[in-house]
Design a protein around this motif. Structure first.
Motif, PDB file in Angstrom:
ATOM      1  N   SER A  80      -3.457 -31.901 -17.762  1.00 53.22           N
ATOM      2  CA  SER A  80      -2.646 -31.492 -17.959  1.00 53.22           C
ATOM      3  C   SER A  80      -1.435 -31.826 -17.878  1.00 53.22           C
ATOM      4  CB  SER A  80      -2.437 -29.507 -17.955  1.00 53.22           C
ATOM      5  OG  SER A  80      -4.136 -29.465 -17.746  1.00 53.22           O
ATOM      6  N   GLY A  81      -1.383 -33.036 -17.359  1.00 47.03           N
ATOM      7  CA  GLY A  81      -0.549 -33.845 -17.851  1.00 47.03           C
ATOM      8  C   GLY A  81       1.128 -33.846 -16.411  1.00 47.03           C
ATOM      9  N   CYS A  82       0.345 -32.883 -15.145  1.00 49.51           N
ATOM     10  CA  CYS A  82       1.430 -32.669 -14.358  1.00 49.51           C
ATOM     11  C   CYS A  82       1.896 -34.154 -13.860  1.00 49.51           C
ATOM     12  CB  CYS A  82       0.776 -32.336 -12.787  1.00 49.51           C
ATOM     13  SG  CYS A  82      -0.385 -30.377 -13.882  1.00 49.51           S
ATOM     14  N   HIS A  83       0.711 -35.028 -13.482  1.00 48.92           N
ATOM     15  CA  HIS A  83       1.282 -36.074 -12.334  1.00 48.92           C
ATOM     16  C   HIS A  83       2.479 -36.895 -13.716  1.00 48.92           C
ATOM     17  CE1 HIS A  83      -1.591 -36.382  -9.265  1.00 48.92           C
ATOM     18  NE2 HIS A  83      -2.193 -35.752 -10.123  1.00 48.92           N
ATOM     19  N   ASP A  84       2.078 -36.836 -15.090  1.00 47.33           N
ATOM     20  CA  ASP A  84       3.144 -37.345 -15.676  1.00 47.33           C
ATOM     21  C   ASP A  84       5.002 -37.111 -15.473  1.00 47.33           C
ATOM     22  OD1 ASP A  84       0.925 -37.971 -17.130  1.00 47.33           O
ATOM     23  OD2 ASP A  84       1.374 -36.851 -18.919  1.00 47.33           O
ATOM     24  N   CYS A  85       4.787 -35.951 -15.088  1.00 45.61           N
ATOM     25  CA  CYS A  85       6.787 -36.029 -14.260  1.00 45.61           C
ATOM     26  C   CYS A  85       6.659 -35.510 -13.161  1.00 45.61           C
ATOM     27  CB  CYS A  85       7.097 -34.736 -15.291  1.00 45.61           C
ATOM     28  SG  CYS A  85       6.991 -34.993 -17.124  1.00 45.61           S
ATOM     29  N   HIS A  86       5.370 -34.819 -12.447  1.00 45.69           N
ATOM     30  CA  HIS A  86       5.799 -34.576 -10.437  1.00 45.69           C
ATOM     31  C   HIS A  86       5.498 -35.482 -10.052  1.00 45.69           C
ATOM     32  CE1 HIS A  86       6.961 -30.340 -11.450  1.00 45.69           C
ATOM     33  NE2 HIS A  86       6.625 -29.981 -12.723  1.00 45.69           N
ATOM     34  N   THR A  87       4.646 -37.121 -10.404  1.00 45.36           N
ATOM     35  CA  THR A  87       4.550 -37.727  -9.578  1.00 45.36           C
ATOM     36  C   THR A  87       5.615 -39.165  -9.786  1.00 45.36           C
ATOM     37  OG1 THR A  87       2.254 -37.421  -9.159  1.00 45.36           O
ATOM     38  CG2 THR A  87       2.368 -39.173  -9.008  1.00 45.36           C
ATOM     39  N   PRO A  88       5.827 -39.926  -9.049  1.00 50.46           N
ATOM     40  CA  PRO A  88       6.918 -40.492  -8.971  1.00 50.46           C
ATOM     41  C   PRO A  88       6.593 -41.918 -10.145  1.00 50.46           C
ATOM     42  CG  PRO A  88       7.634 -40.407  -7.360  1.00 50.46           C
ATOM     43  CD  PRO A  88       6.325 -39.046  -7.589  1.00 50.46           C
ATOM     44  N   HIS A  90       5.751 -45.908 -10.330  1.00 46.78           N
ATOM     45  CA  HIS A  90       6.532 -47.124 -10.385  1.00 46.78           C
ATOM     46  C   HIS A  90       5.130 -48.510 -11.339  1.00 46.78           C
ATOM     47  CE1 HIS A  90       2.553 -48.037  -6.708  1.00 46.78           C
ATOM     48  NE2 HIS A  90       2.197 -47.363  -8.316  1.00 46.78           N
ATOM     49  N   VAL A  91       5.777 -49.262 -10.781  1.00 47.49           N
ATOM     50  CA  VAL A  91       5.219 -50.733 -11.758  1.00 47.49           C
ATOM     51  C   VAL A  91       4.050 -50.751 -10.878  1.00 47.49           C
ATOM     52  CG1 VAL A  91       5.204 -53.187 -12.877  1.00 47.49           C
ATOM     53  CG2 VAL A  91       6.761 -51.565 -12.945  1.00 47.49           C
ATOM     54  N   PRO A  98       1.640 -43.868 -12.321  1.00 49.76           N
ATOM     55  CA  PRO A  98       1.828 -42.918 -11.003  1.00 49.76           C
ATOM     56  C   PRO A  98       1.634 -43.178  -9.732  1.00 49.76           C
ATOM     57  CG  PRO A  98       0.465 -41.239 -13.110  1.00 49.76           C
ATOM     58  CD  PRO A  98       0.416 -43.213 -13.587  1.00 49.76           C
ATOM     59  N   ASP A  99       2.588 -43.219  -9.052  1.00 48.03           N
ATOM     60  CA  ASP A  99       2.529 -43.718  -7.622  1.00 48.03           C
ATOM     61  C   ASP A  99       2.192 -42.921  -6.599  1.00 48.03           C
ATOM     62  OD1 ASP A  99       2.537 -44.688  -4.920  1.00 48.03           O
ATOM     63  OD2 ASP A  99       4.134 -45.629  -4.885  1.00 48.03           O
ATOM     64  N   MET A 100       0.437 -42.681  -6.863  1.00 45.31           N
ATOM     65  CA  MET A 100      -0.110 -42.072  -6.320  1.00 45.31           C
ATOM     66  C   MET A 100      -0.236 -41.262  -4.494  1.00 45.31           C
ATOM     67  SD  MET A 100      -1.276 -40.347  -8.094  1.00 45.31           S
ATOM     68  CE  MET A 100      -2.719 -39.341  -8.300  1.00 45.31           C
ATOM     69  N   ARG A 101       0.180 -42.350  -4.130  1.00 45.65           N
ATOM     70  CA  ARG A 101       0.715 -41.996  -2.422  1.00 45.65           C
ATOM     71  C   ARG A 101       1.709 -41.527  -2.350  1.00 45.65           C
ATOM     72  NH1 ARG A 101       3.062 -48.214  -1.838  1.00 45.65           N
ATOM     73  NH2 ARG A 101       4.022 -47.270  -3.612  1.00 45.65           N
ATOM     74  N   ARG A 102       2.883 -41.111  -3.405  1.00 45.29           N
ATOM     75  CA  ARG A 102       3.809 -39.694  -3.246  1.00 45.29           C
ATOM     76  C   ARG A 102       3.080 -38.726  -4.916  1.00 45.29           C
ATOM     77  NH1 ARG A 102       9.137 -42.779  -4.383  1.00 45.29           N
ATOM     78  NH2 ARG A 102       7.636 -44.216  -5.885  1.00 45.29           N
TER      79      ARG A 102
END
Length: 227
Positions: A80-88, A90-91, A98-102
């Protein structure tokens, strides 16, 4: 003196009476055995039912076990796109990701944003931080929330009801400030209470990340058409 015929009749009478007595005793014994068997079956069924109930995982109001809720919630969050905005973002090796460490920790507290650039008149309306966690528009500046179960900076002190009320009302915990763009809560309002409970249960199961997200900033100037 009894005749031979009378003796024969008496013998038959005693024979039938003895047979009836034996049949009665047999019937009584059968009844006792039947009752005992029924009681044993009932006791066995009760024991089996108790054992089955004890071995069956507990369910909740949503009709799912804890593991099922977590799995369902993870599926919804991931699709549902939650990681698109709530996960910072990075390149990474393959470009922006998405930086899955955060994961789901919201806008990084160490990333202090300068004033949003002023856009010229025209069709451009919104500016977005490189992390996808800060947005500026006519409503002001918003930062995506920390959805992890950290008690001080995330959802650790929330209940499932707080979460559902937020989505249903568009206000924090159902009674606080308004939820601002770009959070598409009207879309998530179409989810059932069971699905929202599953989402919240999953969010409570992920690692807690201490990350205090800034409060929204009001718009620098009144929105056009409003005083």
């Amino acid at each position: 003196m009894k005749t031979q015929q009378q003796q024969h009749i008496l013998h038959d009478h005693r024979h039938h009476r003895g047979r009836r007595k034996r049949l009665a005793l047999l019937a009584a014994a059968s009844a006792v055995a039947c009752l005992a068997g029924t009681a044993a079956l009932a006791q066995s069924a009760a024991h089996t039912g108790s054992a089955a109930a004890a071995s069956k995982p507990a369910t909740n109001a949503a009709g799912m076990t804890q593991d099922e809720l977590v799995a369902r919630g993870k599926y919804i969050v991931s699709s549902s796109g939650c990681h698109d905005c709530h996960t910072p973002w990075h390149v990474g090796p393959n470009g922006p990701e998405p930086d899955m460490r955060r994961a789901l920790s919201g806008h990084p507290q160490a990333m202090v944003m300068p004033p949003a650039p002023k856009l010229p008149e025209g069709p451009w309306l919104v500016t977005i931080a490189a992390t996808n966690t800060a947005y500026a528009g006519p409503w002001g500046v918003t930062y995506t929330a920390n959805l992890t179960p950290d008690r001080e900076s995330g959802l650790g002190k929330w209940t499932a009801k707080d979460f559902i009320d937020t989505i249903r009302t568009g206000r924090r915990m159902g009674r606080g400030r308004e939820i601002l763009p770009p959070m598409p809560y009207p879309v998530y309002n179409n989810l059932t209470d069971a699905d929202l409970t599953a989402v919240f249960t999953y969010l409570q199961s992920i690692p807690a990340i201490s990350n205090k997200v800034p409060e929204p900033r009001p718009p620098a100037a009144p929105v056009a058409g409003k005083s």
